[in-house]
Scaffold this motif. Structure first.
Motif, PDB file in Angstrom:
ATOM      1  N   ARG A 151      36.275  35.273  33.744  1.00 52.81           N
ATOM      2  CA  ARG A 151      36.118  36.494  32.949  1.00 52.81           C
ATOM      3  C   ARG A 151      37.219  37.502  33.275  1.00 52.81           C
ATOM      4  O   ARG A 151      37.818  38.085  32.375  1.00 52.81           O
ATOM      5  CB  ARG A 151      34.732  37.102  33.180  1.00 52.81           C
ATOM      6  CG  ARG A 151      34.444  38.322  32.314  1.00 52.81           C
ATOM      7  CD  ARG A 151      33.000  38.741  32.427  1.00 52.81           C
ATOM      8  NE  ARG A 151      32.102  37.775  31.828  1.00 52.81           N
ATOM      9  CZ  ARG A 151      31.818  37.738  30.527  1.00 52.81           C
ATOM     10  NH1 ARG A 151      32.384  38.608  29.689  1.00 52.81           N
ATOM     11  NH2 ARG A 151      30.980  36.842  30.043  1.00 52.81           N
ATOM     12  N   LYS A 152      37.481  37.710  34.555  1.00 55.84           N
ATOM     13  CA  LYS A 152      38.517  38.655  34.965  1.00 55.84           C
ATOM     14  C   LYS A 152      39.899  38.203  34.493  1.00 55.84           C
ATOM     15  O   LYS A 152      40.694  39.003  33.990  1.00 55.84           O
ATOM     16  CB  LYS A 152      38.502  38.811  36.484  1.00 55.84           C
ATOM     17  CG  LYS A 152      39.545  39.772  37.020  1.00 55.84           C
ATOM     18  CD  LYS A 152      39.477  39.854  38.547  1.00 55.84           C
ATOM     19  CE  LYS A 152      40.584  40.760  39.080  1.00 55.84           C
ATOM     20  NZ  LYS A 152      40.543  40.815  40.576  1.00 55.84           N
ATOM     21  N   THR A 153      40.182  36.914  34.651  1.00 55.71           N
ATOM     22  CA  THR A 153      41.493  36.394  34.259  1.00 55.71           C
ATOM     23  C   THR A 153      41.683  36.468  32.750  1.00 55.71           C
ATOM     24  O   THR A 153      42.748  36.845  32.259  1.00 55.71           O
ATOM     25  CB  THR A 153      41.663  34.946  34.746  1.00 55.71           C
ATOM     26  OG1 THR A 153      41.389  34.878  36.149  1.00 55.71           O
ATOM     27  CG2 THR A 153      43.081  34.454  34.494  1.00 55.71           C
ATOM     28  N   LEU A 154      40.643  36.121  31.990  1.00 55.06           N
ATOM     29  CA  LEU A 154      40.735  36.201  30.534  1.00 55.06           C
ATOM     30  C   LEU A 154      40.911  37.642  30.072  1.00 55.06           C
ATOM     31  O   LEU A 154      41.655  37.910  29.119  1.00 55.06           O
ATOM     32  CB  LEU A 154      39.495  35.582  29.894  1.00 55.06           C
ATOM     33  CG  LEU A 154      39.454  34.057  29.860  1.00 55.06           C
ATOM     34  CD1 LEU A 154      38.083  33.569  29.411  1.00 55.06           C
ATOM     35  CD2 LEU A 154      40.544  33.500  28.944  1.00 55.06           C
ATOM     36  N   ALA A 155      40.253  38.579  30.744  1.00 58.63           N
ATOM     37  CA  ALA A 155      40.413  39.996  30.394  1.00 58.63           C
ATOM     38  C   ALA A 155      41.865  40.422  30.573  1.00 58.63           C
ATOM     39  O   ALA A 155      42.419  41.155  29.735  1.00 58.63           O
ATOM     40  CB  ALA A 155      39.486  40.858  31.243  1.00 58.63           C
ATOM     41  N   SER A 156      42.510  39.954  31.635  1.00 60.91           N
ATOM     42  CA  SER A 156      43.913  40.305  31.867  1.00 60.91           C
ATOM     43  C   SER A 156      44.823  39.650  30.828  1.00 60.91           C
ATOM     44  O   SER A 156      45.837  40.226  30.423  1.00 60.91           O
ATOM     45  CB  SER A 156      44.337  39.905  33.283  1.00 60.91           C
ATOM     46  OG  SER A 156      44.463  38.498  33.414  1.00 60.91           O
ATOM     47  N   ILE A 157      44.453  38.460  30.363  1.00 59.06           N
ATOM     48  CA  ILE A 157      45.233  37.782  29.327  1.00 59.06           C
ATOM     49  C   ILE A 157      45.107  38.522  27.999  1.00 59.06           C
ATOM     50  O   ILE A 157      46.095  38.748  27.292  1.00 59.06           O
ATOM     51  CB  ILE A 157      44.783  36.311  29.188  1.00 59.06           C
ATOM     52  CG1 ILE A 157      45.204  35.513  30.426  1.00 59.06           C
ATOM     53  CG2 ILE A 157      45.378  35.675  27.933  1.00 59.06           C
ATOM     54  CD1 ILE A 157      44.629  34.112  30.485  1.00 59.06           C
ATOM     55  N   PHE A 158      43.894  38.925  27.644  1.00 56.30           N
ATOM     56  CA  PHE A 158      43.704  39.680  26.403  1.00 56.30           C
ATOM     57  C   PHE A 158      44.457  41.009  26.460  1.00 56.30           C
ATOM     58  O   PHE A 158      45.034  41.454  25.461  1.00 56.30           O
ATOM     59  CB  PHE A 158      42.216  39.909  26.138  1.00 56.30           C
ATOM     60  CG  PHE A 158      41.538  38.767  25.448  1.00 56.30           C
ATOM     61  CD1 PHE A 158      41.646  38.614  24.074  1.00 56.30           C
ATOM     62  CD2 PHE A 158      40.820  37.827  26.160  1.00 56.30           C
ATOM     63  CE1 PHE A 158      41.043  37.544  23.424  1.00 56.30           C
ATOM     64  CE2 PHE A 158      40.205  36.755  25.523  1.00 56.30           C
ATOM     65  CZ  PHE A 158      40.310  36.619  24.148  1.00 56.30           C
ATOM     66  N   SER A 159      44.455  41.649  27.615  1.00 54.79           N
ATOM     67  CA  SER A 159      45.205  42.892  27.776  1.00 54.79           C
ATOM     68  C   SER A 159      46.697  42.649  27.570  1.00 54.79           C
ATOM     69  O   SER A 159      47.385  43.438  26.899  1.00 54.79           O
ATOM     70  CB  SER A 159      44.949  43.472  29.170  1.00 54.79           C
ATOM     71  OG  SER A 159      45.725  44.628  29.389  1.00 54.79           O
ATOM     72  N   PHE A 160      47.216  41.567  28.132  1.00 54.66           N
ATOM     73  CA  PHE A 160      48.618  41.178  27.961  1.00 54.66           C
ATOM     74  C   PHE A 160      48.962  40.986  26.479  1.00 54.66           C
ATOM     75  O   PHE A 160      50.048  41.338  26.016  1.00 54.66           O
ATOM     76  CB  PHE A 160      48.878  39.891  28.753  1.00 54.66           C
ATOM     77  CG  PHE A 160      50.181  39.208  28.469  1.00 54.66           C
ATOM     78  CD1 PHE A 160      51.388  39.764  28.851  1.00 54.66           C
ATOM     79  CD2 PHE A 160      50.201  37.976  27.821  1.00 54.66           C
ATOM     80  CE1 PHE A 160      52.584  39.125  28.599  1.00 54.66           C
ATOM     81  CE2 PHE A 160      51.390  37.319  27.571  1.00 54.66           C
ATOM     82  CZ  PHE A 160      52.591  37.896  27.960  1.00 54.66           C
ATOM     83  N   LEU A 161      48.003  40.443  25.723  1.00 53.95           N
ATOM     84  CA  LEU A 161      48.211  40.206  24.287  1.00 53.95           C
ATOM     85  C   LEU A 161      47.933  41.446  23.442  1.00 53.95           C
ATOM     86  O   LEU A 161      48.083  41.401  22.222  1.00 53.95           O
ATOM     87  CB  LEU A 161      47.317  39.051  23.824  1.00 53.95           C
ATOM     88  CG  LEU A 161      47.598  37.681  24.444  1.00 53.95           C
ATOM     89  CD1 LEU A 161      46.546  36.668  24.007  1.00 53.95           C
ATOM     90  CD2 LEU A 161      48.994  37.193  24.068  1.00 53.95           C
TER      91      LEU A 161
END
Length: 215
Positions: A151-161
């Motif tokens: 969840r934390k890693t995906l949140a950072s990926i969505f933020s990057f996008l």
């Protein structure tokens, strides 16, 4: 995402003989609104040398997401997948020892199938992309971190996008096959000694702690 898991556009030399025909890439996607982000998941792009420049020529503002796994574990998992698919007659240690002679002069599509060790030298692959893309356009994720903190890693990926994180997530394993056997300690030590210098280089380049990749 495109209509197949790995599109293999930017590592297909036949599509670049007389100039790239991007319609051969776009045909994998339905018509999209300008606000929609489209993506392609082809892991061999990071490994195949011409791909970085080809991607840059297509879109120098593109965002790149890379997930790096412990190279020792990656090599063994790669071999196991090839064995499961009936493409690899050699046992793991034999395949590693024969790797350079097998991939030397082989067509790219064949070479990458048996590049168990070579694909794990991430430092030189990252350097190749950094020649064309600024670091802020690259999101580089540690596989183990993604696996343990999805969840934390995906949140950072969505933020990057530039997107808000998804409220609901459904996890689904893909490409999971049974292991024919476990890696033995001799193989693990041999591979780690091959990768040790590059692992240290990745730590320095990315500011990572890769102690979990070490013996």
């Amino acid at each position: 995402m495109g209509d197949q898991q790995e599109i293999h556009f930017f590592d297909n030399d036949a599509l670049f003989v007389s100039g790239a025909d991007y319609e051969q890439l776009h045909k994998h996607y339905p018509p999209l609104a300008r606000s929609t982000i489209a993506g392609d998941c082809t892991p061999s792009y990071i490994y195949y040398e011409p791909a970085a420049e080809r991607i840059w020529k297509y879109n120098p503002q593109i965002k790149l997401l890379m997930i790096l796994r412990n190279p020792v574990e990656r090599a063994f998992a790669h071999w196991n997948m090839q064995r499961f698919r009936g493409r690899e007659p050699l046992d793991f240690f034999d395949a590693v020892r024969e790797e350079q002679s097998r991939i030397s002069g082989a067509p790219p599509t064949e070479a990458r199938r048996f590049a168990y060790v070579d694909r794990g030298f991430y430092g030189q692959q990252l350097e190749r992309f950094l020649k064309f893309f600024p670091r802020e356009q690259m999101k580089i994720v540690k596989f183990e971190e993604f696996k343990n903190n999805q969840r934390k890693t995906l949140a950072s990926i969505f933020s990057f996008l530039g997107r808000k994180p998804m409220r609901w997530l459904r996890s689904k394993d893909r490409n999971i096959v049974p292991y024919q056997r476990a890696m033995n300690w001799e193989e693990r030590i041999f591979l780690y000694n091959l990768f040790a210098e590059d692992i240290a280089k990745v730590e320095q380049m990315l500011g990572w702690d890769c102690s979990d990749w070490k013996l």
